[in-house]
Scaffold this active site. Structure first.
Site, mmCIF file in Angstrom:
data_model
loop_
_atom_site.group_PDB
_atom_site.id
_atom_site.type_symbol
_atom_site.label_atom_id
_atom_site.label_comp_id
_atom_site.label_asym_id
_atom_site.label_seq_id
_atom_site.Cartn_x
_atom_site.Cartn_y
_atom_site.Cartn_z
ATOM 1 C CE1 TYR A 1 50.130 54.280 38.231
ATOM 2 C CE2 TYR A 1 48.696 52.446 36.762
ATOM 3 C CZ TYR A 1 49.451 53.414 38.344
ATOM 4 O OH TYR A 1 48.588 52.835 39.136
ATOM 5 C CE LYS B 1 46.190 55.066 37.563
ATOM 6 N NZ LYS B 1 46.291 53.741 39.465
ATOM 7 C CD GLU C 1 44.999 53.889 48.361
ATOM 8 O OE1 GLU C 1 43.875 54.143 46.872
ATOM 9 O OE2 GLU C 1 45.730 54.552 48.242
ATOM 10 C CG LEU D 1 44.636 57.059 42.981
ATOM 11 C CD1 LEU D 1 45.190 57.774 42.413
ATOM 12 C CD2 LEU D 1 44.788 55.893 41.885
HETATM 13 N N1 PDD Z 1 44.837 51.494 40.012
HETATM 14 N N2 PDD Z 1 43.797 52.641 44.830
HETATM 15 C C1 PDD Z 1 45.266 52.575 44.396
HETATM 16 C C2 PDD Z 1 46.167 52.736 44.725
HETATM 17 C C3 PDD Z 1 44.928 52.294 42.815
HETATM 18 O O1 PDD Z 1 46.326 51.788 42.594
HETATM 19 C C4 PDD Z 1 43.266 51.976 41.744
HETATM 20 C C5 PDD Z 1 43.551 52.278 41.177
HETATM 21 C C6 PDD Z 1 42.922 53.109 42.871
HETATM 22 C C7 PDD Z 1 41.768 52.593 41.963
HETATM 23 O O2 PDD Z 1 41.885 54.033 41.218
HETATM 24 P P1 PDD Z 1 40.422 53.688 39.839
HETATM 25 O O3 PDD Z 1 39.320 53.176 40.166
HETATM 26 O O4 PDD Z 1 40.604 55.314 39.588
HETATM 27 O O5 PDD Z 1 41.027 52.488 39.249
HETATM 28 C C8 PDD Z 1 42.851 52.634 43.877
HETATM 29 C C9 PDD Z 1 45.069 50.597 39.093
HETATM 30 C C10 PDD Z 1 43.747 50.009 38.398
HETATM 31 C C11 PDD Z 1 46.232 49.763 38.875
HETATM 32 O O6 PDD Z 1 46.997 50.761 39.237
HETATM 33 O O7 PDD Z 1 46.348 49.063 37.678
#
Ligand code: PDD
Length: 293
Positions: free
Chosen positions: A33, A148, A181, A206
Site C-alpha cells: 500500500y 510497505k 523507526e 521503511l
Molecule cells: N506510514 N515507517 C513506517 C513503518 C511507516 O508506516 C511510515 C508511513 C513511515 C513514513 O513513511 P512516509 O514518509 O513515506 O509516509 C515510516 C503511513 C503514513 C501509514 O501507514 O499510514
C-alpha cells in the site's frame, strides 16, 4: 457529501464498496500500500510514492502489477470525485481474489486495487507547537520492513500501546539495541554537533518518502545529515529528536517514556525543518504534482 472509493475498476460509494471474502489482502495480508498526502489539491511527492509502490510490488512478486500511469489516472479521479483538497489518498494493491491457498494463485488472477480518500491531514496544532512523546517498545516486525506491506499488526499493537500510555508514537528498538523507526514514521535525532542523524535505508526500516524529502530540504538549508545506526542511549542524550512521515510531517519529540529530551521544548533544527517542510507543501503546483513519470 457522498464519498467514493475505487475498487477493481469501479468507482463506488464509500459505504457500498466491498471486496471478496477470498481477497488475499483480507486473508493473508498479501498486499502492499501507499498513503499519499493531499495538500491544497496537490498530491505530495506522488512520484516517490509510485516508485516505492512499484518496488514493493516487485519485491512481493506480483506477476502483472498495474502500471503507474493507470494508477495515476485513477488516483487523480478518485480524489476529484471526493472533492478533497487536503487529506489522504490510500492505495492498496494485493494479489487478488482466489480460493484460499498459501502459494500464489495462477498468473491469470489479477491484482485487487482499492483507493480511498479522506479529508484531514497532519498532526494537531498543539502537537506541532509543543512536540510529542514516544513509548519505547521492542520492534517485533518481520525482516523486510522496507516493503510497505499491509501486514501491519505489530505496527497497530505498538501504536495502540503508545496511545494507551498517553504517548503519540512508538520508538521501536531492534534486539541489537539499535533504534529502527516509529510505528508509522521515521525517527531522527540531532547530535551534539548539530548533525541530523537517521538510520540508513535497508530492510530494517521503511524508506520514508518524507524522510527523503526532509533530507533534501536539510541539505539545501546547509544542515549536515548522517545516515547511521543509533541506539536508545543516543536518542535519550540527543539535542533534539523528531519524526518524519506523510501524516506526521516533521514533528518534534520532547519526551521518550519518562525522559525529557534536552530542555523539553521542540528544538531549533526540528522547528526549522518543520517550517521548511510546510513551506515546501505550500509551494507545490496542483497540476505538476499529479505527474507520475
Ligand atoms: N506510514 N515507517 C513506517 C513503518 C511507516 O508506516 C511510515 C508511513 C513511515 C513514513 O513513511 P512516509 O514518509 O513515506 O509516509 C515510516 C503511513 C503514513 C501509514 O501507514 O499510514
Amino acid at each position: 457529501m457522498t464519498r467514493f472509493a475505487y475498487v477493481n475498476g469501479r468507482y463506488e460509494t464509500h459505504s457500498g464498496a466491498t471486496v471478496s471474502i477470498e481477497d488475499r489482502g483480507y486473508q493473508f495480508a498479501d498486499g502492499v500500500y501507499e498513503v499519499v498526502a493531499l495538500w491544497n489539491g496537490c498530491a505530495v511527492d506522488l512520484i516517490g510514492h509510485m516508485d516505492r509502490l512499484e518496488r514493493s510490488m516487485a519485491e512481493v512478486q506480483f506477476p502483472n502489477p498495474p502500471g503507474r500511469r493507470a494508477l495515476g489516472v485513477v488516483a487523480h479521479e478518485v480524489v476529484r470525485l471526493n472533492r478533497v483538497r487536503t487529506g489522504i489518498l490510500y492505495i492498496q494493491i494485493n494479489r487478488g481474489t482466489a480460493p484460499r491457498n498459501h502459494p500464489f494463485p495462477g498468473e491469470d488472477v489479477r491484482c485487487s486495487i482499492v483507493m480511498t480518500v479522506r479529508h484531514g491531514l497532519g498532526p494537531s496544532a498543539h502537537d506541532i507547537e509543543n512536540g510529542v512523546s514516544l513509548k519505547v517498545q521492542d520492534d517485533q516486525r518481520w525482516k523486510r520492513r522496507d516493503i510497505k506491506t499491509i501486514g501491519l499488526l505489530p505496527n497497530v499493537l505498538t501504536k495502540q500501546a503508545a496511545k494507551a500510555a498517553g504517548a503519540f508514537e512508538a520508538l521501536l528498538i531492534n534486539p541489537d539495541g539499535t533504534v529502527t523507526e516509529a510505528s508509522a514514521a521515521n525517527v531522527w535525532l540531532v547530535d551534539k554537533d548539530g548533525t541530523l542523524v537517521t538510520r540508513p535505508l535497508g530492510p530494517e526500516i521503511l524508506g520514508g518518502i518524507t524522510r527523503a524529502r526532509v533530507m533534501a530540504i536539510a541539505q539545501e538549508a546547509g544542515r549536515p545529515v548522517r545516515e547511521t545506526v543509533f541506539t536508545l542511549e543516543d536518542v535519550l542524550a540527543a539535542r533534539e529528536v523528531f519524526l518524519s512521515g506523510t501524516t506526521t510531517f516533521v514533528l518534534p519529540v520532547t519526551r521518550i517514556d519518562d525522559t525529557v529530551i534536552a530542555n523539553g521544548h521542540p528544538g531549533e533544527a526540528a522547528c526549522d525543518l518543520r517550517d521548511r517542510y510546510q513551506g515546501y507543501l505550500n509551494a507545490l503546483e496542483p497540476g505538476t504534482s499529479w505527474h507520475v513519470a
